[in-house]
Design a protein around this motif. Sequence first.
Motif, PDB file in Angstrom:
ATOM      1  N   ALA A   1      17.090  28.469   8.678  1.00 28.42           N
ATOM      2  CA  ALA A   1      16.620  28.455   7.286  1.00 28.42           C
ATOM      3  C   ALA A   1      15.163  28.001   7.231  1.00 28.42           C
ATOM      4  CB  ALA A   1      17.509  27.533   6.444  1.00 28.42           C
TER       5      ALA A   1
ATOM      6  N   GLN B   1      17.003  12.018   1.075  1.00 29.92           N
ATOM      7  CA  GLN B   1      16.919  10.991   2.118  1.00 29.92           C
ATOM      8  C   GLN B   1      15.480  10.895   2.623  1.00 29.92           C
ATOM      9  OE1 GLN B   1      20.685  11.996   4.637  1.00 29.92           O
ATOM     10  NE2 GLN B   1      20.610   9.774   4.335  1.00 29.92           N
ATOM     11  N   HIS B   2      14.723  11.963   2.395  1.00 27.99           N
ATOM     12  CA  HIS B   2      13.294  11.987   2.703  1.00 27.99           C
ATOM     13  C   HIS B   2      12.532  11.813   1.395  1.00 27.99           C
ATOM     14  CE1 HIS B   2      14.455  14.838   6.262  1.00 27.99           C
ATOM     15  NE2 HIS B   2      14.673  13.572   6.555  1.00 27.99           N
TER      16      HIS B   2
HETATM   17  N1  GDD Z   1      19.960  26.275   4.549  1.00 26.33           N
HETATM   18  C1  GDD Z   1      20.747  25.394   5.201  1.00 26.33           C
HETATM   19  N2  GDD Z   1      21.707  25.872   6.058  1.00 26.33           N
HETATM   20  N3  GDD Z   1      20.607  24.070   4.990  1.00 26.33           N
HETATM   21  C2  GDD Z   1      21.429  23.219   5.639  1.00 26.33           C
HETATM   22  C3  GDD Z   1      22.437  23.634   6.526  1.00 26.33           C
HETATM   23  C4  GDD Z   1      22.574  25.049   6.741  1.00 26.33           C
HETATM   24  O1  GDD Z   1      23.424  25.523   7.497  1.00 26.33           O
HETATM   25  N4  GDD Z   1      23.070  22.536   7.000  1.00 26.33           N
HETATM   26  C5  GDD Z   1      22.486  21.480   6.414  1.00 26.33           C
HETATM   27  N5  GDD Z   1      21.496  21.882   5.586  1.00 26.33           N
HETATM   28  C6  GDD Z   1      20.593  21.077   4.763  1.00 26.33           C
HETATM   29  C7  GDD Z   1      21.294  20.067   3.881  1.00 26.33           C
HETATM   30  O2  GDD Z   1      21.671  20.629   2.640  1.00 26.33           O
HETATM   31  C8  GDD Z   1      20.209  19.010   3.729  1.00 26.33           C
HETATM   32  O3  GDD Z   1      19.275  19.372   2.734  1.00 26.33           O
HETATM   33  C9  GDD Z   1      19.508  19.043   5.078  1.00 26.33           C
HETATM   34  O4  GDD Z   1      19.782  20.325   5.635  1.00 26.33           O
HETATM   35  C10 GDD Z   1      19.991  17.942   6.020  1.00 26.33           C
HETATM   36  O5  GDD Z   1      21.389  17.974   6.106  1.00 26.33           O
HETATM   37  P1  GDD Z   1      22.274  16.659   5.915  1.00 26.33           P
HETATM   38  O6  GDD Z   1      23.689  17.057   5.789  1.00 26.33           O
HETATM   39  O7  GDD Z   1      21.704  15.800   4.836  1.00 26.33           O
HETATM   40  O8  GDD Z   1      22.110  16.017   7.344  1.00 26.33           O
HETATM   41  P2  GDD Z   1      21.790  14.539   7.789  1.00 26.33           P
HETATM   42  O9  GDD Z   1      21.313  13.676   6.677  1.00 26.33           O
HETATM   43  O10 GDD Z   1      22.945  14.040   8.532  1.00 26.33           O
HETATM   44  O11 GDD Z   1      20.629  14.835   8.852  1.00 26.33           O
HETATM   45  C11 GDD Z   1      19.317  14.615   8.541  1.00 26.33           C
HETATM   46  O12 GDD Z   1      18.877  13.545   9.283  1.00 26.33           O
HETATM   47  C12 GDD Z   1      18.626  13.809  10.617  1.00 26.33           C
HETATM   48  C13 GDD Z   1      18.040  12.558  11.247  1.00 26.33           C
HETATM   49  O13 GDD Z   1      19.006  11.591  11.420  1.00 26.33           O
HETATM   50  C14 GDD Z   1      18.477  15.877   8.744  1.00 26.33           C
HETATM   51  O14 GDD Z   1      17.207  15.653   8.203  1.00 26.33           O
HETATM   52  C15 GDD Z   1      18.217  16.199  10.114  1.00 26.33           C
HETATM   53  O15 GDD Z   1      17.257  17.270  10.179  1.00 26.33           O
HETATM   54  C16 GDD Z   1      17.665  14.964  10.754  1.00 26.33           C
HETATM   55  O16 GDD Z   1      17.465  15.264  12.082  1.00 26.33           O
END
Ligand code: GDD
Length: 375
Positions: free
Chosen positions: A74, A95-96
């Motif tokens: 994406a 979260q950001h």
């Molecule tokens: N388009 C799309 N497709 N977006 C997705 C997908 C997908 O398959 N899976 C997750 N997302 C989006 C979510 O909607 C959210 O906006 C973002 O990607 C991060 O997903 P979260 O579900 O919030 O993951 P997280 O909080 O556990 O992970 C975050 O923290 C990590 C660091 O600890 C993300 O920022 C990761 O990129 C980061 O590495």
Amino acid sequence: MDLSVIVPTFNEGPNVAELVRRTTAALRGRAVEIVFVDDSTDDTPDIIRTVAATADVPVRLIHRDDPVGGLGGAVVEGFRAAASDRCVVMDGDLQHPPEIIADLLERAEMGDADVVVASRYIAGGTSDGLANAVRTTVSRASTLLTKAMFPKKLHNCSDPMTGFFLVDLRALDLESLRPRGFKILLEILARKQLRVAEVPFAFAPRFAGESKASLSQGMRFLTQLTMLRFGRMSAFAVVGGIGALANLAIMWALTEFGMEYLWAAVVASVITIIGNFLLLEYLVFADMRAESGQMWHRFAKSFAFNGIEAIVRIPVIGILVERAHLPSVLAAALTLVAAFVVRFVFHALVVYAPKKSRAARIAAVVEPLEDELAA
Ligand code: GDD
Ligand code: MN
């Protein structure tokens, strides 16, 4: 346009309005757009359209019906569509903190960096918003492992696992990226030596909704790491090694329970053949599945290869011993190595061959192999 803010979303409806509000407020006086790249299965796209109608900055929606590459795919799609060469990637769950985008932009404008990373792990940053102690430990450990595997490219990056960063697209070769799963920054930094700068940020708790992180994302990350560092062939070898160990363990367990050893060997082989195939499908060749036809056909080819290999290998050992006068163990070892290489080539070129045009098919196979040779 000063900046495109790329926001990957998967079922993040309740966060959209607040995210647009805070981003717009934080970037007043700048020419920005917000690009949602959405793979949602719920009403998130409708909510984005509604919010876009009254927003003070251009808010665009790219909804993908075919979510190739997940979160990472994406983000790359967002890069392709961005109006500005300068892009910020930011999660859609707040979260950001969007206020940090101004810091990223200011740092980028100093002109000495291709990528500005928002880091949880430098002075002034925290990762307190991670859901629990397990996630914190996993995040720390995987950061260390990743930095150890790319000591030079990640030298100036304390947080290669963050999903919050600014990148100058002119420094990237989008075609060389092979996004899979969550860790798109790692994919970008590991492909090419880039100039990295960092600003600290505090990773906040989610505003609304649930995390999409999962064990299978974790597995995907480990495969990505292996492939980036050692190429697809090593990921293939790791799966083969796990299969061999599992085969022995299952056979041992079954004979312990009193099964006759030949039957135990048959059952163990069937289980590991299927298990290995699934690991190849969902990890090693995950990025080639979509284009290579039906899973059932791939399984048939892979299964047939195993059978033929078993039948061919034994006589070859005979020839090496009788004609070439090699010691039998050496002969067996040579055939195993040859079988491994042939099995890899067969899977990469035949089992997972794209069904598309002939040119696209050759490119899809040859380019990754070239990358691996270069690596
Ligand atoms: N388009 C799309 N497709 N977006 C997705 C997908 C997908 O398959 N899976 C997750 N997302 C989006 C979510 O909607 C959210 O906006 C973002 O990607 C991060 O997903 P979260 O579900 O919030 O993951 P997280 O909080 O556990 O992970 C975050 O923290 C990590 C660091 O600890 C993300 O920022 C990761 O990129 C980061 O590495
Ligand atoms: Mn999140």
